[in-house]
Design a protein around this motif. Structure first.
Motif, PDB file in Angstrom:
ATOM      1  N   ASP A 179      34.157 -47.747   9.916  1.00 18.79           N
ATOM      2  CA  ASP A 179      34.043 -49.021   9.198  1.00 18.79           C
ATOM      3  C   ASP A 179      33.897 -50.166  10.201  1.00 18.79           C
ATOM      4  N   PHE A 180      33.349 -51.252   9.681  1.00 17.52           N
ATOM      5  CA  PHE A 180      33.027 -52.445  10.468  1.00 17.52           C
ATOM      6  C   PHE A 180      34.217 -53.403  10.562  1.00 17.52           C
ATOM      7  N   ASP A 181      35.225 -53.165   9.732  1.00 21.68           N
ATOM      8  CA  ASP A 181      36.363 -54.086   9.670  1.00 21.68           C
ATOM      9  C   ASP A 181      37.368 -53.710  10.765  1.00 21.68           C
ATOM     10  N   LYS A 182      37.374 -54.516  11.825  1.00 26.81           N
ATOM     11  CA  LYS A 182      38.182 -54.125  12.990  1.00 26.81           C
ATOM     12  C   LYS A 182      39.682 -54.270  12.752  1.00 26.81           C
ATOM     13  N   ARG A 183      40.096 -54.870  11.647  1.00 26.43           N
ATOM     14  CA  ARG A 183      41.526 -54.975  11.363  1.00 26.43           C
ATOM     15  C   ARG A 183      42.161 -53.594  11.186  1.00 26.43           C
ATOM     16  N   PHE A 184      41.328 -52.591  10.866  1.00 26.17           N
ATOM     17  CA  PHE A 184      41.890 -51.244  10.666  1.00 26.17           C
ATOM     18  C   PHE A 184      42.434 -50.620  11.951  1.00 26.17           C
ATOM     19  N   HIS A 185      42.063 -51.175  13.124  1.00 31.23           N
ATOM     20  CA  HIS A 185      42.646 -50.678  14.384  1.00 31.23           C
ATOM     21  C   HIS A 185      44.172 -50.725  14.328  1.00 31.23           C
ATOM     22  N   ASN A 186      44.698 -51.696  13.588  1.00 28.18           N
ATOM     23  CA  ASN A 186      46.150 -51.868  13.515  1.00 28.18           C
ATOM     24  C   ASN A 186      46.847 -50.833  12.637  1.00 28.18           C
ATOM     25  N   PHE A 187      46.091 -50.212  11.737  1.00 32.90           N
ATOM     26  CA  PHE A 187      46.738 -49.380  10.714  1.00 32.90           C
ATOM     27  C   PHE A 187      46.434 -47.886  10.834  1.00 32.90           C
ATOM     28  N   PHE A 188      45.374 -47.546  11.549  1.00 35.18           N
ATOM     29  CA  PHE A 188      45.027 -46.126  11.704  1.00 35.18           C
ATOM     30  C   PHE A 188      44.913 -45.793  13.183  1.00 35.18           C
ATOM     31  N   GLY A 189      45.277 -44.550  13.526  1.00 31.37           N
ATOM     32  CA  GLY A 189      45.198 -44.116  14.922  1.00 31.37           C
ATOM     33  C   GLY A 189      43.766 -43.876  15.372  1.00 31.37           C
ATOM     34  N   PRO A 190      43.567 -43.683  16.685  1.00 36.44           N
ATOM     35  CA  PRO A 190      42.216 -43.483  17.226  1.00 36.44           C
ATOM     36  C   PRO A 190      41.507 -42.239  16.679  1.00 36.44           C
ATOM     37  N   LEU A 191      42.267 -41.278  16.131  1.00 35.90           N
ATOM     38  CA  LEU A 191      41.588 -40.098  15.576  1.00 35.90           C
ATOM     39  C   LEU A 191      41.270 -40.281  14.094  1.00 35.90           C
ATOM     40  N   GLU A 192      41.746 -41.383  13.535  1.00 39.29           N
ATOM     41  CA  GLU A 192      41.574 -41.582  12.083  1.00 39.29           C
ATOM     42  C   GLU A 192      40.575 -42.675  11.748  1.00 39.29           C
ATOM     43  N   TYR A 193      40.311 -43.540  12.713  1.00 40.11           N
ATOM     44  CA  TYR A 193      39.426 -44.682  12.421  1.00 40.11           C
ATOM     45  C   TYR A 193      38.516 -44.998  13.622  1.00 40.11           C
ATOM     46  N   CYS A 194      37.248 -45.197  13.369  1.00 37.05           N
ATOM     47  CA  CYS A 194      36.291 -45.601  14.409  1.00 37.05           C
ATOM     48  C   CYS A 194      35.627 -46.898  13.963  1.00 37.05           C
ATOM     49  N   TRP A 195      35.616 -47.851  14.836  1.00 37.56           N
ATOM     50  CA  TRP A 195      34.929 -49.127  14.565  1.00 37.56           C
ATOM     51  C   TRP A 195      33.438 -48.848  14.682  1.00 37.56           C
ATOM     52  N   PHE A 196      32.722 -49.087  13.587  1.00 35.83           N
ATOM     53  CA  PHE A 196      31.366 -48.535  13.474  1.00 35.83           C
ATOM     54  C   PHE A 196      30.471 -49.479  12.689  1.00 35.83           C
ATOM     55  N   ASN A 197      29.200 -49.495  13.063  1.00 38.51           N
ATOM     56  CA  ASN A 197      28.206 -50.246  12.307  1.00 38.51           C
ATOM     57  C   ASN A 197      27.245 -49.257  11.651  1.00 38.51           C
ATOM     58  N   MET A 198      27.279 -49.199  10.320  1.00 45.51           N
ATOM     59  CA  MET A 198      26.467 -48.196   9.629  1.00 45.51           C
ATOM     60  C   MET A 198      24.984 -48.587   9.540  1.00 45.51           C
ATOM     61  N   PHE A 199      24.647 -49.823   9.938  1.00 41.94           N
ATOM     62  CA  PHE A 199      23.234 -50.228   9.859  1.00 41.94           C
ATOM     63  C   PHE A 199      22.451 -49.905  11.137  1.00 41.94           C
ATOM     64  N   ASN A 200      23.138 -49.367  12.145  1.00 43.35           N
ATOM     65  CA  ASN A 200      22.407 -48.919  13.339  1.00 43.35           C
ATOM     66  C   ASN A 200      23.088 -47.715  13.992  1.00 43.35           C
ATOM     67  N   ASN A 201      24.019 -47.094  13.268  1.00 40.99           N
ATOM     68  CA  ASN A 201      24.709 -45.899  13.767  1.00 40.99           C
ATOM     69  C   ASN A 201      25.388 -46.191  15.110  1.00 40.99           C
ATOM     70  N   TYR A 202      26.064 -47.312  15.177  1.00 38.92           N
ATOM     71  CA  TYR A 202      26.617 -47.778  16.463  1.00 38.92           C
ATOM     72  C   TYR A 202      28.139 -47.789  16.442  1.00 38.92           C
ATOM     73  N   PHE A 203      28.733 -47.143  17.462  1.00 37.19           N
ATOM     74  CA  PHE A 203      30.188 -47.182  17.640  1.00 37.19           C
ATOM     75  C   PHE A 203      30.477 -48.273  18.667  1.00 37.19           C
ATOM     76  N   PHE A 204      31.353 -49.185  18.331  1.00 40.10           N
ATOM     77  CA  PHE A 204      31.635 -50.301  19.245  1.00 40.10           C
ATOM     78  C   PHE A 204      32.280 -49.816  20.542  1.00 40.10           C
TER      79      PHE A 204
END
Ligand SMILES: C[S@@+](CC[C@H](N)C(=O)[O-])C[C@H]1O[C@@H](n2cnc3c(N)ncnc32)[C@H](O)[C@@H]1O
Ligand SMILES: [Zn+2]
Ligand SMILES: [Zn+2]
Ligand SMILES: [Zn+2]
Ligand SMILES: [Zn+2]
Ligand SMILES: [Zn+2]
Ligand SMILES: [Zn+2]
Length: 471
Positions: A211-236
């Motif tokens: 997901d693009f919403d970086k606030r999720f870094h606070n609530f999910f661990g690194p194996l559960e959430y990836c900061w991602f842009n679905m319009f270009n398949n890009y991982f931040f």
């Protein structure tokens, strides 16, 4: 999914027209990057001159991401401009350390709920007595820690995150369907509520959120959430990209489903680019097709079918908590939510809840109660939540309030004027054909409801200001 190879897909330039701007999909890695990853190549005709330019893939408003580069200027970008963009990228990533956030999250979990405070202004956990003038969420319960989308204010900017959240019923329907279909792994692309629900289920279903919403870094661990842009398949972050690759490998190429609910204002071509990419990676593991549940309004069907003819629309009306139109309640549209699920899974395998839905033996699928089987068309034809009627002149079923017009030689809205229909364009607001934006019934309807919502919001904001507690 279409069976052409990845290489061909990437070199094959595809474009389509939307609001007068075409997007050209090619290998995005050759494109310059804005802070949100590789840009998209757009083309627009202005005063009969065609302009081709790179722009942000994720932000549909120049105020939100100012990146702009004419294609022609790509070879002459100055070093200072490149540096300025790099600085913007660094600024966006600044202060985010997923591992550290995870350690902090575990400390927060160990505290009593009255000691748990999240600062919305700074997007971080804090102590109740700190960040005095900021917007705070206090007394966070275990349930809320596991369901951040229920406490964080939704990012509703239609030109960016367009964060509209599923109702509890819809979340449960989707996840129960996955359980019935015996999936074991769920890739949640822009579907935080599905992820949250799975994470708290006592089942052998696993999930990962992109997901693009970086606030999720606070609530999910690194194996559960990836900061991602679905319009270009890009991982931040590169590490997040590796985490996702490992997750995919861990599935062994089976028992996996991808569920996505992209912002409706976004272009479908870049989404198709991303989902094709993930599907191809999955297919390489065990030659299985990746099942996809793509949530989109019914009138976007042509775009999805263009992605793959294996995709079909379920009658299920997806409900949202925070959208004025996308639910079946009294303030919603008469026909209920216009949002549906498109999937490459056989519709006969997906049971919809009774009594709103019923099984049609002739179609071998579940349909909405109002969707009456037509023996001439040999299917249950309704798309929009109304009961369609058959027109012998058109040779197909049409919306109930449409009449056959002998000038236009087809069934159209009774209020149409024949010249307008001859134009036969696509409405720039709802993308249905047959009317212009100025005549759009969906626009009128949504304007009224948004105005009403604004009034209610202003009233309650006034009340809140009066009773504002001291934090
Ligand atoms: C329409 S909402 C869907 C939320 C879903 N209905 C739920 O309740 O879980 C769009 C979601 O996609 C995310 N999103 C928006 N733009 C995105 C992008 N460019 N890349 C990845 N995710 C994005 C938003 O943060 C939001 O969670
Ligand atoms: Zn950008
Ligand atoms: Zn703060
Ligand atoms: Zn039928
Ligand atoms: Zn019919
Ligand atoms: Zn007709
Ligand atoms: Zn007419």
């Amino acid at each position: 999914m279409k069976k052409h190879s990845q290489k061909r897909k990437l070199t094959n330039t595809r474009s389509s027209n939307n609001l007068g701007v075409s997007v050209i999909i090619e290998d995005l890695n050759s494109h310059p990057k804005c802070p949100h990853g590789p840009t998209l190549l757009f083309s627009k005709e202005i005063k009969k001159i065609k302009r081709t330019f790179f722009g942000c893939s994720a932000c549909r408003d120049r105020k939100l991401c100012q990146f702009f580069l004419l294609k022609y200027d790509k070879i002459n970008i100055s070093k200072s401009k490149l540096q300025a963009w790099e600085n913007e990228r660094i600024k966006l990533l600044k202060g985010i350390n997923h591992r550290k956030s995870y350690i902090l999250l575990n400390k927060i979990k160990a505290l009593d709920s009255n000691q748990r405070t999240f600062c919305i202004t700074c997007s971080e956990f804090t102590l109740p007595q700190e960040h005095k003038d900021h917007a705070l969420i206090n007394g966070i319960t275990d349930y809320q820690l596991q369901h951040p989308s229920e406490i964080l204010p939704p990012l509703e900017n239609a030109k960016k995150e367009a964060q509209y959240l599923f109702s509890k019923d819809s979340v449960e329907f989707i996840v129960n369907t996955f359980l019935k279909l015996n999936y074991k792994h769920v890739i949640c692309v822009g579907t935080p509520r599905i992820h949250e629900h799975i994470q708290t289920l006592n089942s052998n279903l696993s999930s990962i959120l992109l997901d693009f919403d970086k606030r999720f870094h606070n609530f999910f661990g690194p194996l559960e959430y990836c900061w991602f842009n679905m319009f270009n398949n890009y991982f931040f972050f590169e590490e997040a990209s590796k985490v996702f690759q490992d997750y995919l490998k861990g599935t062994g190429g089976k028992d996996t489903v991808l569920v996505t609910d992209p912002p409706f204002g976004g272009r479908s071509e870049p989404l198709i680019y991303t989902f094709s990419h993930i599907s191809n990676q999955y297919k390489r593991l065990a030659h299985n097709e990746l099942p996809i549940f793509w949530i989109f309004p019914y009138f976007m069907e042509p775009q999805i079918v263009n992605f793959s003819q294996n995709f079909q629309m379920l009658d299920y009306k997806v409900q949202y908590d925070n959208h004025p139109l996308f639910h079946n309640g009294i303030t919603g549209r008469k026909q209920g939510s216009p949002v549906r699920i498109f999937t490459n899974v056989s519709l006969s395998q997906i049971a919809l809840p009774e009594p709103e839905y019923k099984y049609c033996r002739k179609c071998n699928r579940w349909v909405a109660q109002e969707n009456k089987h037509c023996n001439t068309c040999e299917r249950c034809p309704s798309k929009n939540g109304q009961t369609y009627k058959h027109c012998n002149l058109c040779g197909k079923c049409v919306k109930p309030n449409w009449k056959h017009c002998s000038t236009c030689c087809k069934c159209v809205q009774t209020t149409h004027s024949c010249e307008k229909i001859v134009f036969n364009g696509m409405c720039l607001f709802c993308k249905e054909t047959g009317h212009k934006k100025v005549d759009c019934p969906n626009l009128q309807e949504s304007k009224l409801i948004i105005e009403k919502r604004k009034r209610n919001y202003n009233d309650s904001a006034k009340k809140k200001r009066k009773n504002k507690p001291v934090v």
